[in-house]
Write a protein that holds these residues in place. Structure first.
Motif, short mmCIF file in Angstrom:
data_model
loop_
_atom_site.label_atom_id
_atom_site.label_comp_id
_atom_site.label_asym_id
_atom_site.label_seq_id
_atom_site.Cartn_x
_atom_site.Cartn_y
_atom_site.Cartn_z
N ALA A 50 52.04 37.40 36.00
CA ALA A 50 50.79 38.01 36.45
C ALA A 50 50.06 37.11 37.44
O ALA A 50 49.58 37.58 38.49
CB ALA A 50 49.90 38.33 35.25
N ASN A 107 41.16 36.06 41.68
CA ASN A 107 41.67 36.96 40.65
C ASN A 107 42.74 36.29 39.79
O ASN A 107 42.78 36.47 38.57
CB ASN A 107 42.24 38.23 41.29
CG ASN A 107 41.16 39.11 41.89
OD1 ASN A 107 40.02 39.08 41.47
ND2 ASN A 107 41.53 39.90 42.89
N VAL A 131 42.84 35.52 35.57
CA VAL A 131 43.97 35.85 34.70
C VAL A 131 44.46 34.60 33.98
O VAL A 131 44.75 34.62 32.78
CB VAL A 131 45.10 36.50 35.51
CG1 VAL A 131 46.33 36.72 34.64
CG2 VAL A 131 44.64 37.82 36.10
N CYS A 145 44.55 34.10 29.88
CA CYS A 145 45.82 33.84 29.18
C CYS A 145 45.78 32.51 28.43
O CYS A 145 46.17 32.43 27.26
CB CYS A 145 46.97 33.85 30.17
SG CYS A 145 47.33 35.46 30.92
#
Length: 280
Positions: A45, A86, A90, A94
């Protein structure tokens, strides 16, 4: 018949060595099937967000006018694609979630009772857990930061606009992005040790590491100081590779590195001390 009272020999069980605790926590972490999948999906990701941004610049580069191209090169905007905002959010989510689960997972399953019975030295046990999570997340951060930089700059280099790791500011972006993972993972562990509930801990990490920095602005002194004290704003300061922005309350990269260090040390201390005087 007379009974002889003989002194019973007491057998003292050897104290667990710290390296044994580290090995135990390492096996415990990797015995969870979710650990490998979480790291793999998180890496994909994060790298995907960065690669997608660089792909847009690569794809539409020939459609930009001469002025836009010159500005892109002059402002080192290729480094902005190396690790995007962005992608940082993430990564924070995580890493913080994995850190929280590393602590609260044992409370949810009841395994923590067995663990503390086998190892009464709670602080040493939690210190070993902190070390293992920090090392794993440090490696995870290094892989995603290095992979993002290599993939984005390799693609942009086909247009002649990619930058090497030796370019001013490039290495700082990679290191700051890599260290963001263990810092946030330790913050998640601290919340997990305090709250001891999976849902509450994960929600707490989102509020503390993502929502709170988003609502703090740089327009007022107190708000700016609080914003600069968060890992997300510290990463933004370290990852800023363009020309110096006009800020009402500017601060140096050294201050951002200090925020990283204080968050990591403070979160580790909270994780270790939170279990000393509380019931299982």
């Amino acid at each position: 018949m007379t009974t002889l009272d003989l002194p019973a020999a007491s057998v003292a069980e050897p104290r667990a060595r710290f390296r044994d605790l580290v090995a135990s926590e390492w096996l415990k972490l990797w015995s969870l099937r979710s650990t490998g999948w979480s790291l793999l999906l998180g890496a994909l990701a994060v790298v995907g967000f960065n690669f997608g941004t660089a792909w847009d610049h690569y794809r539409y580069w020939l459609q930009y006018d001469a002025g836009s191209r010159a500005e892109f090169v002059a402002n080192d905007m290729a480094l902005w694609d190396a690790f995007t905002y962005n992608a940082s959010m993430v990564l924070i989510l995580c890493s913080a979630a994995m850190g929280a689960v590393a602590v609260v997972g044992e409370y949810g399953s009841g395994l923590i009772r067995t663990t503390f019975t086998a190892v009464p030295a709670r602080s040493a046990l939690m210190a070993a857990k902190v070390l293992v999570v920090a090392v794993v997340q440090g490696l995870f951060g290094a892989v995603v930061a290095g992979g993002s930089f290599w993939s984005t700059q390799a693609m942009l280099s086909t247009r002649g606009i990619g930058l090497p790791i030796g370019h001013p500011g490039a290495l700082r972006i990679v290191v700051a992005s890599a260290l963001l993972a263990p810092v946030c993972a330790l913050a998640g562990m601290a919340l997990g040790a305090l709250l001891r509930r999976s849902a509450l801990s994960i929600v707490g990490t989102v509020i503390l590491l993502l929502l709170l920095p988003a609502v703090l602005s740089d327009r007022r002194h107190l708000s700016a100081v609080l914003a600069h004290a968060t890992p997300l704003h510290a990463w933004q300061r370290l990852a800023d590779a363009g020309p110096p922005a006009q800020e009402l309350f500017p601060w140096s990269p050294g201050g951002a590195w200090l925020v990283y260090a204080l968050w990591a040390l403070g979160a580790a201390a909270v994780t270790v001390l939170a279990v000393r005087h509380r019931d299982q």
